[in-house]
Design an enzyme around this catalytic site. Structure first.
Site, mmCIF file in Angstrom:
data_model
loop_
_atom_site.group_PDB
_atom_site.id
_atom_site.type_symbol
_atom_site.label_atom_id
_atom_site.label_comp_id
_atom_site.label_asym_id
_atom_site.label_seq_id
_atom_site.Cartn_x
_atom_site.Cartn_y
_atom_site.Cartn_z
ATOM 1 C CG ASN A 94 -2.087 -0.951 1.066
ATOM 2 O OD1 ASN A 94 -2.544 -1.196 -0.051
ATOM 3 N ND2 ASN A 94 -2.585 -1.492 2.161
ATOM 4 C CE LYS B 176 -5.627 -1.697 -0.815
ATOM 5 N NZ LYS B 176 -4.735 -2.846 -0.805
ATOM 6 C CG ASN C 248 -5.461 2.096 7.438
ATOM 7 O OD1 ASN C 248 -4.945 1.307 8.189
ATOM 8 N ND2 ASN C 248 -5.983 1.739 6.282
ATOM 9 C CD GLU D 121 2.009 -0.234 5.313
ATOM 10 O OE1 GLU D 121 2.853 -0.682 4.551
ATOM 11 O OE2 GLU D 121 0.795 -0.495 5.210
HETATM 12 P P1 NAD Z 1 2.844 -8.034 7.808
HETATM 13 O O1 NAD Z 1 3.289 -7.168 8.932
HETATM 14 O O2 NAD Z 1 1.947 -9.191 8.087
HETATM 15 O O3 NAD Z 1 4.127 -8.611 7.034
HETATM 16 C C1 NAD Z 1 5.290 -7.860 6.828
HETATM 17 C C2 NAD Z 1 6.464 -8.797 7.046
HETATM 18 O O4 NAD Z 1 7.673 -8.098 6.722
HETATM 19 C C3 NAD Z 1 6.618 -9.273 8.505
HETATM 20 O O5 NAD Z 1 6.560 -10.691 8.554
HETATM 21 C C4 NAD Z 1 7.978 -8.751 8.926
HETATM 22 O O6 NAD Z 1 8.682 -9.626 9.800
HETATM 23 C C5 NAD Z 1 8.671 -8.618 7.570
HETATM 24 N N1 NAD Z 1 9.850 -7.754 7.595
HETATM 25 C C6 NAD Z 1 10.028 -6.562 8.251
HETATM 26 N N2 NAD Z 1 11.283 -6.114 8.050
HETATM 27 C C7 NAD Z 1 11.910 -7.025 7.248
HETATM 28 C C8 NAD Z 1 13.218 -7.105 6.707
HETATM 29 N N3 NAD Z 1 14.143 -6.161 6.935
HETATM 30 N N4 NAD Z 1 13.532 -8.180 5.932
HETATM 31 C C9 NAD Z 1 12.605 -9.151 5.690
HETATM 32 N N5 NAD Z 1 11.342 -9.123 6.186
HETATM 33 C C10 NAD Z 1 11.005 -8.067 6.959
HETATM 34 O O7 NAD Z 1 2.188 -7.035 6.731
HETATM 35 P P2 NAD Z 1 1.095 -7.393 5.621
HETATM 36 O O8 NAD Z 1 -0.249 -7.244 6.214
HETATM 37 O O9 NAD Z 1 1.466 -8.642 4.944
HETATM 38 O O10 NAD Z 1 1.265 -6.142 4.636
HETATM 39 C C11 NAD Z 1 2.354 -6.045 3.728
HETATM 40 C C12 NAD Z 1 2.068 -4.900 2.751
HETATM 41 O O11 NAD Z 1 0.886 -5.219 1.998
HETATM 42 C C13 NAD Z 1 1.767 -3.550 3.425
HETATM 43 O O12 NAD Z 1 2.213 -2.497 2.615
HETATM 44 C C14 NAD Z 1 0.246 -3.534 3.511
HETATM 45 O O13 NAD Z 1 -0.289 -2.226 3.610
HETATM 46 C C15 NAD Z 1 -0.095 -4.188 2.186
HETATM 47 N N6 NAD Z 1 -1.408 -4.844 2.125
HETATM 48 C C16 NAD Z 1 -1.874 -5.589 3.164
HETATM 49 C C17 NAD Z 1 -3.116 -6.210 3.063
HETATM 50 C C18 NAD Z 1 -3.644 -7.112 4.161
HETATM 51 O O14 NAD Z 1 -4.834 -7.469 4.112
HETATM 52 N N7 NAD Z 1 -2.840 -7.552 5.102
HETATM 53 C C19 NAD Z 1 -3.869 -6.055 1.882
HETATM 54 C C20 NAD Z 1 -3.340 -5.307 0.816
HETATM 55 C C21 NAD Z 1 -2.101 -4.696 0.955
#
Ligand code: NAD
Length: 307
Positions: free
Chosen positions: A104, A186, A194, A269
């Protein structure tokens, strides 16, 4: 396709699991040792509308243990961790690797372009939802889509190949040159719901209990999309107001990620959502009083939560 996913939380694991099930060579890369360890020993427990199962046909590694150049590196960290995550996997970015962000917010292309030439950056947006249930366990219910394009807007065969691979995995992807409008819509939706939920503590449906909630959300959408329109991006404010009203009416009990982060004492974020829009509005002489006030309030909430 050989696909590595850096940031294998809720979304990275959902995409990784489905891509592995459809025959791709997938490596999940993350710094969350409990999650990576659970996937490595037992496989990924993935619950979708297709049922709950254990996906074992993928690797799960810490960044420093990953080797070899993937064809595609998919970035799915939260946006505040993108640059650190790409630094951590710099040794995987070979001369032909393409990097795709479906995160996002705004500013993702610019961050990735610090690591690969612009012609190898893909940008997109997804409506798939996902949640981490616990280490090694991810769930996603309902259906979503993915839209993507080359970040420089030039049609390339690799972009269509990625779209095909994602669609074959059930992720319903189109290569689409109007992705920027979807990204901005979005961003507007997230900047509204949010940040208001993060500072008020309300769930999305609770914003509908007093007129102020919907009014504030619509003001943010209007402000954010005024910036996009000035930049020549063909966004649709009426559609976005409708999406916000629909979410307030239907998303009962839903805590958006920014509220979850504040409650858990994590950074949010907000800088790549409200913050990025405010930064773009300044040079265009556009005032965003509601979006900017919410940005300040989320920053304060983050500070208090971290304290
Ligand atoms: P999340 O927090 O579940 O996953 C992020 C992952 O990144 C974590 O497991 C964390 O340990 C890892 N991470 C952090 N620093 C790191 C590093 N240096 N090296 C490797 N890994 C690292 O987040 P999410 O919900 O999966 O969201 C990810 C992205 O997708 C965000 O931008 C979010 O806004 C977007 N998004 C989320 C959703 C949703 O429903 N969850 C939907 C659409 C978009």
């Amino acid at each position: 396709m050989k696909i590595s996913i850096v940031g294998a939380g809720a979304m990275g694991s959902l995409f990784g699991g489905l891509l592995a099930e459809s025959g791709n060579e997938v490596t999940l890369i993350d710094v969350n040792d409990a999650h990576i360890g659970a996937v490595r020993t037992e496989g990924l427990r993935l619950a979708t509308d297709g049922g709950e199962r254990q996906v074992t046909s993928l690797k799960a590694l810490r960044p420093e243990d990953a080797v070899g150049f993937p064809d595609l590196l998919l970035v799915f960290t939260k946006t505040l961790h993108t640059s650190a995550a790409l630094s951590g996997v710099g040794h995987l970015i070979g001369p032909d690797v393409h990097v795709l962000s479906l995160q996002n917010g705004l500013g993702n292309v610019e961050k990735i372009a610090g690591f690969v030439p612009p012609e190898r950056v893909l940008i997109g947006v997804t409506t798939w939802p996902a949640d981490m249930v616990g280490p090694g366990h991810v769930q996603s219910h309902g259906k979503g889509v993915v839209r993507l394009m080359a970040a420089d807007g030039i049609e390339r065969s690799f972009v269509s190949q990625v779209a095909e691979v994602l669609t074959k995995a059930g992720l319903d992807c189109t290569s689409d040159r109007t992705v920027w409008a979807a990204i901005w819509e979005k961003v507007a939706f997230n900047a509204a719901l949010n940040s208001i939920c993060a500072v008020s503590g309300c769930t999305v449906d609770e914003l509908g209990k007093v007129p102020d909630g919907s009014r504030l959300a619509n003001d943010v959408v209007t402000e954010v999309l005024s910036v996009a329109l000035r930049m020549g991006i063909d966004v649709d404010p009426a559609k976005c107001w409708g999406n916000v009203a629909n979410a307030i009416a239907r998303h009962r009990g839903h805590k958006p990620s920014m509220l979850q982060d504040v409650l858990a004492g994590r950074r949010t974020e907000v800088e790549s959502i409200n913050g990025a829009v405010v930064a773009l509005a300044g040079p265009l002489n556009i005032k965003l009083p509601v979006t900017e006030t919410l940005l300040s309030l989320v920053r304060l909430a983050e500070t208090r939560a971290n304290a």
